[in-house]
Design a protein around this motif. Structure first.
Motif, PDB file in Angstrom:
ATOM      1  N   MET A   1      29.158  56.270   1.272  1.00 42.23           N
ATOM      2  CA  MET A   1      27.732  55.989   1.119  1.00 42.23           C
ATOM      3  C   MET A   1      27.385  54.600   1.639  1.00 42.23           C
ATOM      4  O   MET A   1      26.414  54.400   2.362  1.00 42.23           O
ATOM      5  CB  MET A   1      27.330  56.110  -0.355  1.00 42.23           C
ATOM      6  CG  MET A   1      25.833  56.061  -0.586  1.00 42.23           C
ATOM      7  SD  MET A   1      24.991  57.567  -0.048  1.00 42.23           S
ATOM      8  CE  MET A   1      25.569  58.732  -1.276  1.00 42.23           C
ATOM      9  N   ASN A   2      28.236  53.613   1.254  1.00 39.94           N
ATOM     10  CA  ASN A   2      27.994  52.246   1.719  1.00 39.94           C
ATOM     11  C   ASN A   2      28.123  52.143   3.232  1.00 39.94           C
ATOM     12  O   ASN A   2      27.400  51.379   3.880  1.00 39.94           O
ATOM     13  CB  ASN A   2      28.975  51.277   1.037  1.00 39.94           C
ATOM     14  CG  ASN A   2      28.630  51.061  -0.429  1.00 39.94           C
ATOM     15  OD1 ASN A   2      27.479  51.226  -0.825  1.00 39.94           O
ATOM     16  ND2 ASN A   2      29.628  50.695  -1.223  1.00 39.94           N
ATOM     17  N   LEU A   3      29.083  52.909   3.795  1.00 38.27           N
ATOM     18  CA  LEU A   3      29.261  52.896   5.244  1.00 38.27           C
ATOM     19  C   LEU A   3      28.010  53.405   5.945  1.00 38.27           C
ATOM     20  O   LEU A   3      27.547  52.827   6.936  1.00 38.27           O
ATOM     21  CB  LEU A   3      30.476  53.744   5.632  1.00 38.27           C
ATOM     22  CG  LEU A   3      30.772  53.843   7.146  1.00 38.27           C
ATOM     23  CD1 LEU A   3      31.044  52.462   7.716  1.00 38.27           C
ATOM     24  CD2 LEU A   3      31.943  54.784   7.383  1.00 38.27           C
ATOM     25  N   LEU A   4      27.446  54.500   5.437  1.00 36.91           N
ATOM     26  CA  LEU A   4      26.230  55.061   6.027  1.00 36.91           C
ATOM     27  C   LEU A   4      25.073  54.081   5.895  1.00 36.91           C
ATOM     28  O   LEU A   4      24.295  53.877   6.846  1.00 36.91           O
ATOM     29  CB  LEU A   4      25.882  56.384   5.329  1.00 36.91           C
ATOM     30  CG  LEU A   4      24.590  57.068   5.798  1.00 36.91           C
ATOM     31  CD1 LEU A   4      24.642  57.375   7.284  1.00 36.91           C
ATOM     32  CD2 LEU A   4      24.340  58.331   4.980  1.00 36.91           C
ATOM     33  N   THR A   5      24.944  53.469   4.732  1.00 35.87           N
ATOM     34  CA  THR A   5      23.870  52.494   4.522  1.00 35.87           C
ATOM     35  C   THR A   5      23.997  51.318   5.468  1.00 35.87           C
ATOM     36  O   THR A   5      23.007  50.867   6.067  1.00 35.87           O
ATOM     37  CB  THR A   5      23.878  51.995   3.068  1.00 35.87           C
ATOM     38  OG1 THR A   5      23.729  53.107   2.182  1.00 35.87           O
ATOM     39  CG2 THR A   5      22.760  50.996   2.833  1.00 35.87           C
ATOM     40  N   ASN A   6      25.220  50.809   5.639  1.00 32.99           N
ATOM     41  CA  ASN A   6      25.437  49.678   6.549  1.00 32.99           C
ATOM     42  C   ASN A   6      25.144  50.060   7.999  1.00 32.99           C
ATOM     43  O   ASN A   6      24.592  49.266   8.766  1.00 32.99           O
ATOM     44  CB  ASN A   6      26.880  49.186   6.422  1.00 32.99           C
ATOM     45  CG  ASN A   6      27.151  48.528   5.086  1.00 32.99           C
ATOM     46  OD1 ASN A   6      26.219  48.050   4.423  1.00 32.99           O
ATOM     47  ND2 ASN A   6      28.412  48.499   4.664  1.00 32.99           N
ATOM     48  N   LEU A   7      25.530  51.290   8.368  1.00 35.94           N
ATOM     49  CA  LEU A   7      25.274  51.752   9.737  1.00 35.94           C
ATOM     50  C   LEU A   7      23.772  51.842  10.002  1.00 35.94           C
ATOM     51  O   LEU A   7      23.286  51.386  11.052  1.00 35.94           O
ATOM     52  CB  LEU A   7      25.932  53.110   9.952  1.00 35.94           C
ATOM     53  CG  LEU A   7      25.754  53.749  11.339  1.00 35.94           C
ATOM     54  CD1 LEU A   7      26.386  52.865  12.411  1.00 35.94           C
ATOM     55  CD2 LEU A   7      26.366  55.146  11.370  1.00 35.94           C
ATOM     56  N   LEU A   8      23.042  52.424   9.046  1.00 36.88           N
ATOM     57  CA  LEU A   8      21.587  52.539   9.214  1.00 36.88           C
ATOM     58  C   LEU A   8      20.923  51.166   9.209  1.00 36.88           C
ATOM     59  O   LEU A   8      19.975  50.918   9.972  1.00 36.88           O
ATOM     60  CB  LEU A   8      21.013  53.399   8.089  1.00 36.88           C
ATOM     61  CG  LEU A   8      21.343  54.899   8.157  1.00 36.88           C
ATOM     62  CD1 LEU A   8      20.847  55.607   6.892  1.00 36.88           C
ATOM     63  CD2 LEU A   8      20.722  55.536   9.391  1.00 36.88           C
ATOM     64  N   THR A   9      21.413  50.270   8.384  1.00 38.03           N
ATOM     65  CA  THR A   9      20.853  48.919   8.347  1.00 38.03           C
ATOM     66  C   THR A   9      21.011  48.232   9.692  1.00 38.03           C
ATOM     67  O   THR A   9      20.075  47.590  10.204  1.00 38.03           O
ATOM     68  CB  THR A   9      21.529  48.088   7.244  1.00 38.03           C
ATOM     69  OG1 THR A   9      21.317  48.710   5.976  1.00 38.03           O
ATOM     70  CG2 THR A   9      20.965  46.668   7.212  1.00 38.03           C
ATOM     71  N   THR A  10      22.191  48.357  10.297  1.00 36.46           N
ATOM     72  CA  THR A  10      22.435  47.762  11.615  1.00 36.46           C
ATOM     73  C   THR A  10      21.507  48.369  12.659  1.00 36.46           C
ATOM     74  O   THR A  10      20.912  47.650  13.484  1.00 36.46           O
ATOM     75  CB  THR A  10      23.904  47.990  12.040  1.00 36.46           C
ATOM     76  OG1 THR A  10      24.766  47.408  11.068  1.00 36.46           O
ATOM     77  CG2 THR A  10      24.170  47.367  13.403  1.00 36.46           C
TER      78      THR A  10
END
Length: 396
Positions: A1-10
């Motif tokens: 979940m955190n990986l997806l959030t970080n990817l979308l944030t970038t």
């Protein structure tokens, strides 16, 4: 979940650059002032060649030629020249009855750049200005008068204000809105801040000698206007935008045509990004901000794609319960919608109903699907069929 959030944030940090860019130039277009062409101390009626490439445009070209003759500009100071590529014999017979010049051309693979270059080689008359129209375009009766004022003021390249000829379907209304938003940001807003306006492929005019010289260097399947724009600005020729020079243009009326047209546009955008990015950086270091700005624009997502991504990102942030992502994506979505609202003329706002809004998701996915047609668009000219004559101007 955190990986997806970080990817979308970038990802949305990157889209923020475009969103801010669009907002800044929207506000410049709204609150900035466009300078009128300098008043010449000795104005003259420049001799103009109105060039109209027509590839299989039998449905509209006769009407376009007839309308082009209805200018308040001196009749002996301009010629209407139809470039007939693959027109039917009955169409050619109708054109022959008009006081215009018809130049017949034929190619194994037809493109606008080929048609224009072949015609420029055949014309013997001496012209001061080349005006470029599409086969469906109708100039307002004072169009050439506004163009003449700009050239008397010393400009070598100008873009007129292309507006919708028809708003008879939901897709046509949205296409008209999209073009006005682009005009507001990329032309009006840019000129208000002292940068060159962007060319649109038609409703534009150039110093004739300069146009002939630069077109002779261009042989491209699609997007000849963007290559011409890049070459001119690279060599420090600035492009003016004339808000009052109206040129009516047919808007696409179906999703299928929209998809084909956008495939052609994206292919041209990617081609000129690859071709001009290195020189854009070099020119920036040399102080040519105007050229770098045009290259920078080729990095941006199409507006419909950007709107779709920000909407999806906002929804994803809500589902993921990610407040920082929601602030980033949702904030951009609000800024983008505000920019679109400000840049849309009142008459078009009044036409937007729930019926038009329902079409936006479908156009977003058609835009995505058009990416699969980039190979086709890069190899051959994808013609946009036209069917609307001048009688449809301003019809709802």
């Amino acid at each position: 979940m955190n990986l997806l959030t970080n990817l979308l944030t970038t990802l949305f940090f990157f889209t923020a650059v475009e969103t801010i860019y669009l907002f800044v130039f929207t506000m410049a277009g709204r609150f900035g002032r466009l300078q009128a062409p300098p008043v010449s101390s000795n104005p003259v009626a420049k001799r103009m060649a109105v060039l109209i490439p027509a590839y299989k445009e039998d449905a509209v070209i006769v009407d376009t030629a007839e309308q082009a003759l209805k200018q308040d500009y001196p009749g002996n100071a301009y010629d209407v020249i139809v470039i007939a590529d693959s027109l039917r014999r009955d169409t050619l017979d109708k054109l022959a009855k008009l006081p215009i010049t018809v130049v017949e051309v034929s190619f194994d693979v037809s493109t606008k750049s080929k048609a224009l270059n072949a015609t420029l080689k055949k014309l013997n008359a001496n012209y001061d200005v080349a005006v470029i129209l599409d086969a469906d375009n109708v100039m307002a009766t004072d169009f050439l008068t506004h163009i003449n004022a700009a050239f008397n003021g010393g400009w070598k390249a100008v873009q007129g204000h292309r507006v919708a000829k028809n708003t008879n379907t939901s897709v046509a209304i949205l296409d008209a809105v999209s073009e006005e938003i682009n005009t507001y940001i990329l032309r009006r807003g840019h000129r208000a801040l002292g940068l060159s306006g962007s060319l649109m492929g038609s409703g534009m005019a150039f110093d004739y000698t300069l146009f002939k010289q630069y077109m002779g260097q261009i042989d491209t399947t699609g997007g000849f206007d963007k290559e011409l724009e890049m070459r001119l600005i690279h060599d420090h020729y600035r492009i003016d935008y004339i808000d009052d020079a109206l040129c009516y243009d047919e808007k696409v009326q179906s999703g299928a045509v929209f998809e084909r047209q956008r495939a052609r546009w994206i292919a041209a955008q990617l081609k000129y990004l690859r071709r001009n990015l290195p020189s854009g950086i070099i020119q920036l270091l040399k102080g040519n901000l105007d050229y770098f700005d045009k290259v920078f624009q080729t990095m941006f997502l199409p507006r419909v794609i950007l709107l779709g991504f920000l909407t999806i990102g906002t929804a994803a942030a809500l589902l993921l319960r990610a407040p920082n992502l929601l602030m980033l994506a949702g904030g951009q979505l609000i800024v983008l919608l505000l920019s679109f609202y400000v840049a849309t003329p009142k008459d078009l706002k009044s036409l937007i109903t729930w019926q038009e809004i329902k079409q936006v998701p479908g156009l977003f996915f058609r835009f995505l699907r058009s990416i699969t047609r980039l190979g086709e668009a890069g190899k051959k000219f994808i013609n946009t069929p036209h069917t609307t004559t001048s009688t449809a101007i301003n019809e709802g």
